[in-house]
Scaffold this motif. Structure first.
Motif, mmCIF file in Angstrom:
data_model
loop_
_atom_site.group_PDB
_atom_site.id
_atom_site.type_symbol
_atom_site.label_atom_id
_atom_site.label_comp_id
_atom_site.label_asym_id
_atom_site.label_seq_id
_atom_site.Cartn_x
_atom_site.Cartn_y
_atom_site.Cartn_z
ATOM 1 N N ALA A 202 10.716 -5.074 -3.877
ATOM 2 C CA ALA A 202 10.929 -5.828 -2.630
ATOM 3 C C ALA A 202 12.407 -6.165 -2.453
ATOM 4 O O ALA A 202 12.960 -6.050 -1.347
ATOM 5 N N GLU A 203 13.072 -6.546 -3.541
ATOM 6 C CA GLU A 203 14.487 -6.906 -3.445
ATOM 7 C C GLU A 203 15.353 -5.685 -3.145
ATOM 8 O O GLU A 203 16.194 -5.707 -2.231
ATOM 9 N N TRP A 204 15.158 -4.600 -3.909
ATOM 10 C CA TRP A 204 16.027 -3.444 -3.755
ATOM 11 C C TRP A 204 15.768 -2.712 -2.441
ATOM 12 O O TRP A 204 16.706 -2.338 -1.731
ATOM 13 N N PHE A 205 14.503 -2.511 -2.098
ATOM 14 C CA PHE A 205 14.189 -1.824 -0.840
ATOM 15 C C PHE A 205 14.706 -2.632 0.340
ATOM 16 O O PHE A 205 15.171 -2.067 1.334
ATOM 17 N N GLY A 206 14.614 -3.958 0.233
ATOM 18 C CA GLY A 206 15.129 -4.801 1.315
ATOM 19 C C GLY A 206 16.627 -4.604 1.500
ATOM 20 O O GLY A 206 17.113 -4.519 2.638
ATOM 21 N N GLN A 219 16.617 -0.131 14.138
ATOM 22 C CA GLN A 219 16.053 -1.380 13.664
ATOM 23 C C GLN A 219 14.536 -1.319 13.623
ATOM 24 O O GLN A 219 13.893 -1.121 14.646
ATOM 25 N N ALA A 220 13.970 -1.452 12.432
ATOM 26 C CA ALA A 220 12.513 -1.507 12.312
ATOM 27 C C ALA A 220 12.016 -2.853 12.809
ATOM 28 O O ALA A 220 12.717 -3.871 12.715
ATOM 29 N N ARG A 221 10.819 -2.857 13.360
ATOM 30 C CA ARG A 221 10.224 -4.121 13.788
ATOM 31 C C ARG A 221 10.000 -5.010 12.577
ATOM 32 O O ARG A 221 10.299 -6.203 12.594
ATOM 33 N N ARG A 222 9.449 -4.426 11.528
ATOM 34 C CA ARG A 222 9.312 -5.100 10.239
ATOM 35 C C ARG A 222 9.022 -4.051 9.176
ATOM 36 O O ARG A 222 8.669 -2.923 9.494
ATOM 37 N N TRP A 223 9.165 -4.423 7.929
ATOM 38 C CA TRP A 223 8.840 -3.509 6.848
ATOM 39 C C TRP A 223 8.161 -4.303 5.739
ATOM 40 O O TRP A 223 8.340 -5.515 5.620
ATOM 41 N N ARG A 224 7.368 -3.620 4.920
ATOM 42 C CA ARG A 224 6.723 -4.263 3.789
ATOM 43 C C ARG A 224 6.370 -3.230 2.734
ATOM 44 O O ARG A 224 6.401 -2.027 2.994
ATOM 45 N N LEU A 225 6.018 -3.697 1.562
ATOM 46 C CA LEU A 225 5.609 -2.819 0.479
ATOM 47 C C LEU A 225 4.171 -2.371 0.669
ATOM 48 O O LEU A 225 3.364 -3.078 1.270
ATOM 49 N N SER A 226 3.857 -1.202 0.142
ATOM 50 C CA SER A 226 2.483 -0.717 0.154
ATOM 51 C C SER A 226 2.107 -0.271 -1.255
ATOM 52 O O SER A 226 2.969 -0.060 -2.114
ATOM 53 N N SER A 227 0.807 -0.121 -1.460
ATOM 54 C CA SER A 227 0.287 0.406 -2.724
ATOM 55 C C SER A 227 -0.507 1.671 -2.462
ATOM 56 O O SER A 227 -1.477 1.960 -3.170
#
Length: 304
Positions: A202-206, A219-227
């Motif tokens: 989460a820290e590095w990808f951010g 600009q992405a609307r939002r981003w998050r991690l997935s599994s």
């Protein structure tokens, strides 16, 4: 392995697009008609096909000598219209209609012997890999992190995880201390290590998302991690990006490629020539990282 991106069709439904144009993972079943034995195929490594300790009710064990080796399999009769071959944890299962003779069953196994042995090799390698995985999740085990191999140490006296090194510029042999007793079970060790890896992802990808959004003016609307078990990343037509946390096992170049790939979809929701030009604009020289990532399936990590 696949990554996927999504778009909307004319009805407004969100659709998924394959990130890579690579061939899909072969299906583990192969319904086939009865056939004649094949001609001698290229040499294939011998694969053990031992009889399982128990057989399903109504099934029988049978062995067929093919050009490559003897293949043992579980045979069951059913109402299906053709002969079906399935590879699972017990090996090869053959299901055949009641009217098909044993000679026809044997001929089908011989005909498909290359497919069968290839699948059995994959199954054997996967089982060996899974068995080896337990050696990662223990004191002294090593796992991939940002392209390096770091060592797990148990019995950390601190309340949380402690990484002995630069968290985002690791070196081979750096130590990750886990807040677990030395006798912790493999599952607890794995879960603890995964928690730390996801935090660092989460820290590095951010940081990389912020870097490439600024440099690309996208600009992405939002981003998050997935599994996700089958995707390294995705982007939909609403501008939402997902990045598989298991990318944290790879080096910086591969992570940057996936981030750039998904950001490019904010401008080109396809895999056209224009899309790849956009990826190149965001990340010049991305091809090497793309080709390296194509060699890996999300489902196999962190068993590498």
């Amino acid at each position: 392995m696949k990554c996927a991106d999504s778009t909307r069709n004319d009805m407004g439904q969100v659709l998924q697009l394959d990130l890579f144009a690579a061939d899909p993972v072969p299906v583990e079943t192969a319904p086939v008609p009865a056939a004649r034995p094949s001609q001698a195929p290229p040499e294939i490594t011998v694969v053990a096909t031992p009889r399982p300790p128990t057989l399903p009710e109504g099934a029988r064990w049978r062995e067929v000598r093919t050009h490559e080796q003897v293949i043992g399999f579980i045979l069951r009769r059913s109402r299906r219209k053709s002969i079906g071959l399935v590879i699972n944890d017990d090996g090869l299962h053959v299901t055949a209609p009641g009217w098909v003779t044993l000679a026809q069953v044997d001929a089908t196994v011989a005909e498909k012997s290359r497919w069968i042995l290839g699948k059995l090799q994959i199954r054997q390698a996967r089982q060996e890999q899974l068995a080896m995985a337990d050696t990662h999740w223990q004191d002294g085990g090593n796992i991939p992190y940002l392209g390096k191999r770091i060592i797990l140490k148990l019995g950390n006296a601190h309340d949380g995880h402690a990484f002995e090194g630069d968290a985002f510029k690791p070196r081979d042999g750096d130590i990750l201390r886990l807040p677990l007793p030395g006798t912790a079970e493999h599952q607890r060790v794995r879960d603890s290590a995964h928690a730390w890896l996801q935090l660092k992802a989460a820290e590095w990808f951010g940081q990389r998302m912020e870097h490439f959004q600024q440099s690309s003016q996208l600009q992405a609307r939002r981003w998050r991690l997935s599994s996700a078990a089958t995707r390294w990343g995705s982007c939909n037509s609403d501008g939402n990006i997902m990045l598989n946390w298991r990318l944290i096992h790879f080096d910086h170049a591969i992570i940057d490629y996936v981030v750039a790939h998904e950001l490019a979809h904010l401008k080109e929701m396809n895999h056209s020539r224009e899309f790849w030009r956009e990826v190149g604009r965001i990340l010049p020289g991305f091809e090497q990282a793309r080709n390296a990532l194509r060699q890996h399936d999300p489902a196999t990590l962190p068993l590498i």
